[in-house]
Design an enzyme around this catalytic site. Structure first.
Site: not given
Length: 243
Positions: A145, A24, A79, A10
């Site tokens: 993650e 995030e 992430h 991102h």
């Protein structure tokens, strides 16, 4: 010289998952920068390249194209998660990944979970999925993650520095082991490194007694203490004195 590509997910106009006052894109950038700093400081013969080192937006295709052009040996896309109920950590490889990606995922996942073990974080497992970052990368690639921003327990953990340190350390050790990197001799980092999960010999007996009496939970004996943790200890002490 081994080339490691670290992709902080991102960024810029894309915040990623947002909840509990966390974004995030901010968390993963902190982890990614920490991985680069620690890996290059502690190990010989490694160069860490990054999709982004600041809060900027990049298309997925730009990220993988840059990694492929650089000829990176491995890629890790970092992430945070959302919508996971009990929260926890999980990792992904491409659905039709080559054997080296499978072995890299296994090693990286194991090392990150080992670093997180003292904090009781759920292991959601090693998974495969048709994700762009692991599909379009020409080198062994894994997407991690790292906890859930919308799970209150995980969000609270991510605000603690020792959790970020553990996530960074897990990524670093997993990468170093996969690439068979050698530690730098006599580096300042190596000399000052401390495993916060191991109690110092001089404090072992007192730490054991304090744990048995319920003043501390027995985890992270070498970690810095926060004011809220100190308040809890003082509160427990006052309660015992009033008995």
């Amino acid at each position: 010289m081994k080339k490691v590509w670290i992709d902080a997910g991102h960024g810029g106009k894309d915040p990623g998952a947002v909840a509990n006052g966390l974004r995030e894109k901010d968390i993963v950038l902190k982890i990614a920068l920490g991985v680069k700093k620690q890996l290059e400081a502690e190990y010989e013969g490694v160069q860490v390249l990054m999709s982004r080192g600041s809060d900027v937006f990049l298309e997925l295709s730009e990220r993988t194209a840059a990694a492929n052009k650089a000829g990176a040996d491995i890629l890790v896309s970092i992430h945070c998660n959302a919508g996971g109920g009990a929260g926890g950590f999980e990792s992904f490889r491409y659905t039709n990944a080559l054997s080296e990606s499978v072995s890299f995922q296994s090693l990286l996942h194991q090392e990150i979970m080992a670093a997180l073990k003292p904090y009781g974080i759920t292991d959601r497992g090693q998974k495969s999925k048709n994700l762009h970052m692991v599909r379009e990368s020409k080198m062994p690639a894994v997407l991690t993650e790292n906890l859930f921003v919308d799970v209150a327990k995980d969000a609270g953990l991510m605000e603690r520095q020792e959790i970020i340190v553990a996530l960074i350390a897990g990524h670093v050790v997993g990468i170093a082991k996969h690439l068979d990197l050698k530690k730098k001799e006599g580096s300042a980092v190596a000399k000052t490194e401390r495993n916060i999960n191991v109690v110092s010999p001089w404090a072992a007996s007192v730490w054991k007694a304090m744990t048995e009496q319920g003043y501390v939970d027995g985890s992270r004996p070498g970690a810095p203490i926060t004011r809220e943790e100190m308040a809890v200890i003082i509160g427990r002490l006052k309660k015992n004195l009033q008995k």
